[in-house]
Design an enzyme around this catalytic site. Structure first.
Site, short mmCIF file in Angstrom:
data_model
loop_
_atom_site.label_atom_id
_atom_site.label_comp_id
_atom_site.label_asym_id
_atom_site.label_seq_id
_atom_site.Cartn_x
_atom_site.Cartn_y
_atom_site.Cartn_z
N SER A 108 -31.51 -12.50 71.91
CA SER A 108 -31.62 -13.14 73.34
C SER A 108 -31.11 -12.34 74.53
CB SER A 108 -30.42 -14.37 72.94
OG SER A 108 -30.14 -14.69 74.43
N TYR A 131 -35.35 -14.04 79.52
CA TYR A 131 -35.25 -15.06 80.61
C TYR A 131 -35.45 -14.22 81.75
CZ TYR A 131 -32.28 -18.71 77.93
OH TYR A 131 -32.07 -19.70 76.98
N THR A 157 -38.69 -17.71 77.16
CA THR A 157 -38.07 -18.89 77.13
C THR A 157 -38.54 -19.74 78.46
OG1 THR A 157 -36.59 -18.38 75.42
CG2 THR A 157 -36.20 -20.38 76.92
N LYS A 253 -41.68 -20.00 74.62
CA LYS A 253 -40.60 -21.06 73.87
C LYS A 253 -40.25 -22.31 74.73
CE LYS A 253 -36.30 -21.07 71.51
NZ LYS A 253 -35.07 -21.27 72.54
N HIS A 277 -34.88 -26.83 72.65
CA HIS A 277 -33.68 -25.96 72.86
C HIS A 277 -32.39 -26.44 72.10
CE1 HIS A 277 -32.83 -22.22 75.86
NE2 HIS A 277 -31.59 -22.73 75.21
C1 LIG Z 1 -25.46 -21.42 70.79
C2 LIG Z 1 -27.04 -21.27 71.16
C3 LIG Z 1 -27.40 -20.43 72.05
C4 LIG Z 1 -28.79 -20.63 72.50
N1 LIG Z 1 -29.16 -19.36 73.19
C5 LIG Z 1 -30.44 -19.21 73.73
C6 LIG Z 1 -30.81 -18.13 74.32
O1 LIG Z 1 -30.16 -17.28 74.64
N2 LIG Z 1 -32.41 -18.27 74.55
C7 LIG Z 1 -33.03 -18.89 74.00
O2 LIG Z 1 -34.32 -19.22 74.20
N3 LIG Z 1 -32.77 -19.94 73.28
C8 LIG Z 1 -31.51 -20.21 73.05
N4 LIG Z 1 -30.95 -21.36 72.15
C9 LIG Z 1 -31.93 -22.24 71.69
C10 LIG Z 1 -32.43 -21.74 70.18
O3 LIG Z 1 -33.06 -20.46 70.46
C11 LIG Z 1 -33.20 -22.65 69.54
O4 LIG Z 1 -34.18 -23.01 70.31
C12 LIG Z 1 -32.31 -23.72 69.06
O5 LIG Z 1 -30.95 -23.53 68.69
C13 LIG Z 1 -33.18 -24.52 67.98
O6 LIG Z 1 -32.53 -25.81 67.39
P1 LIG Z 1 -31.25 -25.74 66.24
O7 LIG Z 1 -30.03 -25.10 66.77
O8 LIG Z 1 -31.03 -27.36 65.96
O9 LIG Z 1 -31.97 -24.88 65.13
C14 LIG Z 1 -29.58 -21.21 71.94
C15 LIG Z 1 -29.11 -22.38 70.81
C16 LIG Z 1 -27.69 -22.44 70.68
C17 LIG Z 1 -27.37 -23.20 69.39
C1 LIG Z 2 -25.59 -18.13 77.66
C2 LIG Z 2 -26.61 -18.57 78.64
C3 LIG Z 2 -27.86 -19.63 77.89
C4 LIG Z 2 -28.20 -19.29 76.69
C5 LIG Z 2 -28.88 -20.43 75.82
O1 LIG Z 2 -30.06 -20.57 75.98
C6 LIG Z 2 -28.21 -21.71 75.51
O2 LIG Z 2 -26.76 -21.62 75.70
O3 LIG Z 2 -28.79 -22.73 75.13
#
Ligand SMILES: Cc1cc2nc3c(=O)[nH]c(=O)nc-3n(C[C@H](O)[C@H](O)[C@H](O)COP(=O)(O)O)c2cc1C
Ligand SMILES: CCCCC(=O)C(=O)O
Length: 379
Positions: A108, A131, A157, A253, A277
């Site tokens: 990320s 991002y 994203t 995404k 997400h």
């Molecule tokens: C703690 C956390 C942080 C995330 N940070 C990002 C991120 O920085 N960029 C992004 O595109 N998606 C982020 N996501 C979304 C994930 O890429 C993904 O779409 C999502 O976790 C999928 O669902 P799941 O947690 O049920 O597997 C994040 C998800 C979580 C749980």
């Molecule tokens: C830390 C900033 C945003 C990351 C993210 O995509 C999330 O937390 O779902």
């Protein structure tokens, strides 16, 4: 002696004990009423599988390709922010475990270990998730750093130009840069193993954002920081610019709508991720598994359709494959493994899902993960 870990929820229970509450809840929870967070899992659970018998399922193949890259199974690690605070050097552990398992790891923009730190600590190319920032010069810089590091795909994203409100994040006082508050001091003090791993890590703040996060005197909430930095003007018109900067495989995404999927295909991306997400953005959005079929239909094979949000088992993954996904991504399931046991926990999370996928393929009479059709689901 405690019971052995046998599924993803066991890893979650362990992570909950081992990771300071503010970071565990950041990973575990969703936005607003968390209705979408829960619906993602509930909708997957509702789908019933057809049990088939008297079919030779001795030799099963899970291998496939994602954006042209051979993988050992149809799974990838989703990009997650603050991963290095679930466990010190979390991004490096995630990338190494994924490489060993033969699946892609996506780093990320909001990682704790930087692109360069992960690159230096691994020898398999990883994906980079970007991002788009208001500062387009910095966005360009991020993309060129990913090229420089040999990243094998770029994931743009699209569903977080504005952050959905997460109550736990506010109540836990999650800040940029990440800091220790009185509220989490005692919690952290009771988790010495976590603290030790974080202290030894090459980075404890957002590694890719040097110079953009201010000092301790400029603390701000995560949501405020995102509002200041992320670019809410992002539109399809920007895709040509990103394409120029990134001639390699490009994945968008956060697609939840057939019309958006069609637009993505028309704008020349290689793949999309059907994603809400993980229930962290638009609360009230449907479960991803419920919109997957119409999106697969809309793109009509022009681009690859990947899937995430709610996968906690191999059965979930198989259901997504049945409804037309090329592969699934795991966010929380990966973080639970990491928080529970570091690199070994990530390996375990992946292997739990691999085993469940393989066994469930056998019990539904399937030999090849590339040929799973809606036929395996009961209508
Ligand atoms: C703690 C956390 C942080 C995330 N940070 C990002 C991120 O920085 N960029 C992004 O595109 N998606 C982020 N996501 C979304 C994930 O890429 C993904 O779409 C999502 O976790 C999928 O669902 P799941 O947690 O049920 O597997 C994040 C998800 C979580 C749980
Ligand atoms: C830390 C900033 C945003 C990351 C993210 O995509 C999330 O937390 O779902």
């Amino acid at each position: 002696m405690s019971e052995p870990v046998t599924n993803i929820m066991d890893l979650r229970a362990l992570a909950r004990r081992r990771v300071p509450r503010a970071f565990f809840e950041y990973a575990d929870r969703g936005s607003y009423d968390e209705s979408t967070l829960h619906e993602n899992r509930a909708a997957l659970a509702r789908l019933r599988l057809r049990q088939r018998v008297m079919i030779d399922v001795d030799n099963r193949s899970l291998a496939t390709e994602i954006v042209g890259q051979p993988v050992s199974m149809p799974l990838a690690i989703a990009p997650t922010g603050l991963t290095g605070l679930q466990h010190g050097s979390g991004e490096i552990h995630g990338a190494r475990a994924a490489a060993r398992a033969g699946i892609p790891f996506c780093l990320s923009t909001m990682s704790i270990c930087s692109i360069e730190q992960v690159r230096a600590a691994t020898d398999t190319p990883f994906w980079f998730q970007v991002y788009v920032m208001r500062d387009r010069g910095f966005t360009r810089e991020l993309i060129s750093r990913a090229r420089e590091a040999g990243c094998s795909a770029l994931m743009l994203t699209a569903d977080l130009t504005v952050q959905g409100q997460r109550h736990r994040e506010i109540k836990n006082g999650l800040a940029v840069p990440p800091k220790i508050t009185l509220r989490n001091l005692f919690d952290i003090a009771s988790k010495p193993r976590w603290a030790w791993n974080v202290l030894r890590a090459p980075s404890r703040s957002f590694g890719n954002l040097e110079g953009r996060i201010g000092g301790a005197d400029s603390l701000t909430t995560l949501a405020q920081w995102i509002a200041n930095q992320f670019d809410p003007t992002l539109s399809w018109q920007d895709l040509a610019w990103i394409r120029e900067l990134w001639p390699g495989k490009l994945i968008v995404k956060g697609i939840m709508d057939a019309e958006d999927a069609r637009l993505a295909a028309e704008h020349g991306v290689d793949a999309i991720v059907v994603s809400n997400h993980g229930g962290r953005q638009l609360d009230g959005a449907p479960a991803t598994i419920d919109v997957l079929p119409q999106i697969v239909d809309a793109v009509g094979g022009r681009i690859e359709v990947l899937f995430d949000s709610g996968i906690t088992s191999g059965q979930d993954l198989l259901k997504a494959l049945a409804l037309g996904a090329r592969a699934g991504l795991i966010g929380k399931a990966f973080l639970y493994g990491l928080g529970a046991m570091g690199e070994a926990g990530v390996t375990q999370a992946i292997e739990i899902i691999r085993r469940e996928l393989s066994v469930t393929m056998a019990l539904t009479g399937q030999r090849d993960a590339r040929c799973i059709s809606p036929d395996i689901l009961l209508r």
